[in-house]
Design a protein around this motif. Structure first.
Motif, PDB file in Angstrom:
ATOM      1  N   ARG A  62       9.941  12.572  -3.605  1.00  0.00           N
ATOM      2  CA  ARG A  62      11.214  13.263  -3.854  1.00  0.00           C
ATOM      3  C   ARG A  62      11.360  13.685  -5.310  1.00  0.00           C
ATOM      4  N   ASP A  63      10.951  12.818  -6.232  1.00  0.00           N
ATOM      5  CA  ASP A  63      11.289  13.008  -7.642  1.00  0.00           C
ATOM      6  C   ASP A  63      10.167  13.578  -8.496  1.00  0.00           C
ATOM      7  N   THR A  64       8.935  13.610  -8.000  1.00  0.00           N
ATOM      8  CA  THR A  64       7.814  14.078  -8.811  1.00  0.00           C
ATOM      9  C   THR A  64       6.986  15.091  -8.043  1.00  0.00           C
ATOM     10  N   GLN A  65       6.072  15.715  -8.757  1.00  0.00           N
ATOM     11  CA  GLN A  65       5.087  16.601  -8.133  1.00  0.00           C
ATOM     12  C   GLN A  65       3.702  15.961  -8.144  1.00  0.00           C
ATOM     13  N   ASP A  66       3.646  14.658  -8.310  1.00  0.00           N
ATOM     14  CA  ASP A  66       2.372  13.956  -8.329  1.00  0.00           C
ATOM     15  C   ASP A  66       1.642  14.153  -7.014  1.00  0.00           C
ATOM     16  N   SER A  67       0.323  14.145  -7.090  1.00  0.00           N
ATOM     17  CA  SER A  67      -0.486  14.303  -5.885  1.00  0.00           C
ATOM     18  C   SER A  67      -0.344  13.073  -4.995  1.00  0.00           C
ATOM     19  N   LEU A  68      -0.663  13.249  -3.715  1.00  0.00           N
ATOM     20  CA  LEU A  68      -0.596  12.134  -2.774  1.00  0.00           C
ATOM     21  C   LEU A  68      -1.584  11.044  -3.177  1.00  0.00           C
ATOM     22  N   ALA A  69      -2.722  11.444  -3.740  1.00  0.00           N
ATOM     23  CA  ALA A  69      -3.707  10.454  -4.185  1.00  0.00           C
ATOM     24  C   ALA A  69      -3.145   9.594  -5.309  1.00  0.00           C
ATOM     25  N   ALA A  70      -2.471  10.229  -6.269  1.00  0.00           N
ATOM     26  CA  ALA A  70      -1.890   9.477  -7.380  1.00  0.00           C
ATOM     27  C   ALA A  70      -0.797   8.535  -6.891  1.00  0.00           C
ATOM     28  N   ILE A  71       0.028   9.015  -5.958  1.00  0.00           N
ATOM     29  CA  ILE A  71       1.092   8.175  -5.422  1.00  0.00           C
ATOM     30  C   ILE A  71       0.499   7.008  -4.643  1.00  0.00           C
ATOM     31  N   ALA A  72      -0.548   7.273  -3.866  1.00  0.00           N
ATOM     32  CA  ALA A  72      -1.195   6.210  -3.086  1.00  0.00           C
ATOM     33  C   ALA A  72      -1.703   5.103  -4.001  1.00  0.00           C
ATOM     34  N   ARG A  73      -2.369   5.476  -5.093  1.00  0.00           N
ATOM     35  CA  ARG A  73      -2.862   4.462  -6.031  1.00  0.00           C
ATOM     36  C   ARG A  73      -1.707   3.663  -6.630  1.00  0.00           C
ATOM     37  N   ARG A  74      -0.620   4.346  -6.943  1.00  0.00           N
ATOM     38  CA  ARG A  74       0.505   3.700  -7.609  1.00  0.00           C
ATOM     39  C   ARG A  74       1.198   2.674  -6.711  1.00  0.00           C
ATOM     40  N   VAL A  75       1.197   2.905  -5.411  1.00  0.00           N
ATOM     41  CA  VAL A  75       1.920   1.996  -4.514  1.00  0.00           C
ATOM     42  C   VAL A  75       0.996   1.078  -3.718  1.00  0.00           C
ATOM     43  N   GLY A  76      -0.305   1.110  -4.025  1.00  0.00           N
ATOM     44  CA  GLY A  76      -1.181   0.106  -3.434  1.00  0.00           C
ATOM     45  C   GLY A  76      -1.966   0.521  -2.217  1.00  0.00           C
ATOM     46  N   TYR A  77      -2.143   1.837  -1.998  1.00  0.00           N
ATOM     47  CA  TYR A  77      -2.967   2.306  -0.891  1.00  0.00           C
ATOM     48  C   TYR A  77      -4.273   2.882  -1.444  1.00  0.00           C
ATOM     49  N   GLY A  78      -5.383   2.577  -0.759  1.00  0.00           N
ATOM     50  CA  GLY A  78      -6.685   2.963  -1.264  1.00  0.00           C
ATOM     51  C   GLY A  78      -6.969   4.440  -1.199  1.00  0.00           C
ATOM     52  N   THR A  79      -6.396   5.129  -0.210  1.00  0.00           N
ATOM     53  CA  THR A  79      -6.660   6.557  -0.030  1.00  0.00           C
ATOM     54  C   THR A  79      -5.384   7.286   0.359  1.00  0.00           C
ATOM     55  N   PRO A  80      -5.322   8.592   0.109  1.00  0.00           N
ATOM     56  CA  PRO A  80      -4.165   9.373   0.582  1.00  0.00           C
ATOM     57  C   PRO A  80      -4.009   9.301   2.091  1.00  0.00           C
ATOM     58  N   TYR A  81      -5.138   9.253   2.807  1.00  0.00           N
ATOM     59  CA  TYR A  81      -5.062   9.189   4.262  1.00  0.00           C
ATOM     60  C   TYR A  81      -4.372   7.910   4.715  1.00  0.00           C
ATOM     61  N   ALA A  82      -4.735   6.786   4.079  1.00  0.00           N
ATOM     62  CA  ALA A  82      -4.118   5.509   4.456  1.00  0.00           C
ATOM     63  C   ALA A  82      -2.612   5.542   4.210  1.00  0.00           C
ATOM     64  N   LEU A  83      -2.207   6.115   3.075  1.00  0.00           N
ATOM     65  CA  LEU A  83      -0.777   6.226   2.791  1.00  0.00           C
ATOM     66  C   LEU A  83      -0.097   7.146   3.794  1.00  0.00           C
ATOM     67  N   SER A  84      -0.710   8.291   4.074  1.00  0.00           N
ATOM     68  CA  SER A  84      -0.101   9.253   4.999  1.00  0.00           C
ATOM     69  C   SER A  84       0.079   8.649   6.386  1.00  0.00           C
ATOM     70  N   HIS A  85      -0.926   7.904   6.842  1.00  0.00           N
ATOM     71  CA  HIS A  85      -0.850   7.290   8.170  1.00  0.00           C
ATOM     72  C   HIS A  85       0.284   6.262   8.215  1.00  0.00           C
ATOM     73  N   ALA A  86       0.360   5.404   7.185  1.00  0.00           N
ATOM     74  CA  ALA A  86       1.415   4.379   7.147  1.00  0.00           C
ATOM     75  C   ALA A  86       2.793   5.018   7.000  1.00  0.00           C
ATOM     76  N   PHE A  87       2.881   6.049   6.182  1.00  0.00           N
ATOM     77  CA  PHE A  87       4.156   6.731   5.953  1.00  0.00           C
ATOM     78  C   PHE A  87       4.669   7.357   7.253  1.00  0.00           C
ATOM     79  N   SER A  88       3.792   8.035   7.977  1.00  0.00           N
ATOM     80  CA  SER A  88       4.201   8.678   9.234  1.00  0.00           C
ATOM     81  C   SER A  88       4.615   7.650  10.272  1.00  0.00           C
ATOM     82  N   ARG A  89       3.909   6.533  10.319  1.00  0.00           N
ATOM     83  CA  ARG A  89       4.247   5.492  11.284  1.00  0.00           C
ATOM     84  C   ARG A  89       5.606   4.864  10.967  1.00  0.00           C
TER      85      ARG A  89
END
Length: 310
Positions: free
Chosen positions: A262-289
């Motif tokens: 919501r607040d940044t234009q950071d890439s999904l990869a950067a956000i994933a690293r920041r919140v503890g997910y190894g890959t953007p795919y892993a974050l995207s899958h968990a986020f959608s679920r």
């Protein structure tokens, strides 16, 4: 970060607004329901708060009141009847019609600090969700000195435009929100989250998770951080918070990801690293679920100001 700071940071958006108003005689003004939170502080005199669907509340000098869910309400010189409330002047028009601040009249005046916070309610921490419709903090000798100091500083900044006031005023309004919520946590003896934060084991675990959400936490490691056994942590944390420690961590990581989207234009990869997910795919899958939408759609909807989550 601590739980209260994080709970506020994830929902607060934009800049708060505030007004210092002095009135006398007969007056009555209405604030419509608002997608945020509002507050009033009585600097001088007394008045009444009449919340939609609630009982009138008398406010005296130094009293502070927070409406954390944006409940519509009226403030007036007296507890008006229903017909008078219906005829209350809308707050924006009422404030705009106030004369410039001049010399004080001899008695009968009321001076108020009124303000609003913009909040994003799509991802509300349960601590914020638990706040009551109205948090009334009466002015009592020796209680909440930090809150009283912030009120005094904000009131003086709003008297006149001084160098740096454009930075000082919104910062002090934000500080006021922190102190009002902190005061509620300290005074509420029946709420879930005051009990959570008052429990040394659960509070220690939450501090650890919020301080380093991307760390490779396990229940065993978190239990060691809290100084108890794994079963003890799991039992106490789940009983108080309502979900197991690792389930809370997953929800909190995804909430942080939503805030970054919501607040940044950071890439999904950067956000994933920041919140503890190894890959953007892993974050995207968990986020959608968890949230029922993809990170990309969530970001696009947030930019448009439209809801995109269940």
């Amino acid at each position: 970060m601590d739980v209260v700071s994080d709970a506020i940071s994830t929902v607060r958006i934009g800049r708060p607004s505030s007004n210092r108003v002095r009135v006398s005689g007969s007056w009555c003004t209405r604030l419509a329901p608002y997608d945020g939170a509002g507050f009033h502080v009585v600097l001088e005199g007394s008045c009444w708060l009449l919340p939609d669907g609630g009982s009138p509340i008398a406010l005296g000098p130094g009293d502070a009141v927070l409406l954390p869910h944006g409940t519509g309400h009226v403030i007036a010189d007296s507890p008006r009847d229903a017909r008078a409330v219906e005829q209350a002047v809308p707050f924006e028009r009422w404030v705009g019609a106030q004369p410039p601040r001049g010399p004080r009249a001899a008695g009968g005046e009321v001076e108020l600090l009124c303000g609003k916070y913009r909040l994003d309610r799509s991802r509300v921490h349960p601590l914020m969700a638990e706040l009551p419709t109205i948090v009334h903090l009466p002015n009592r000798v020796g209680c909440h000195p930090e809150l009283r100091a912030a009120i005094g500083l904000l009131g003086s900044e709003l008297v006149e435009q001084r160098p740096g006031s454009c930075v000082a005023v919104p910062s002090l309004v934000d500080l006021l929100l922190v102190y009002m919520i902190r005061s509620w946590v300290a005074e509420d003896l029946t709420g879930v989250w005051p009990a959570v934060l008052g429990d040394p084991v659960t509070a220690a675990a939450l501090r650890a998770l919020h301080s380093a959400p991307s760390a490779p936490w396990t229940t065993d490691r978190l239990a060691a951080e809290a100084g108890v056994s794994r079963p003890t942590l799991a039992r106490r944390f789940t009983a108080l918070v309502g979900r197991p420690p690792m389930a809370y961590l997953t929800w909190w990581r995804l909430t942080l990801a939503a805030t970054s989207l919501r607040d940044t234009q950071d890439s999904l990869a950067a956000i994933a690293r920041r919140v503890g997910y190894g890959t953007p795919y892993a974050l995207s899958h968990a986020f959608s679920r968890e949230f029922g939408t993809t990170p990309g759609r969530y970001r696009a909807a947030a930019a448009d100001g439209s809801p995109a989550v269940r």
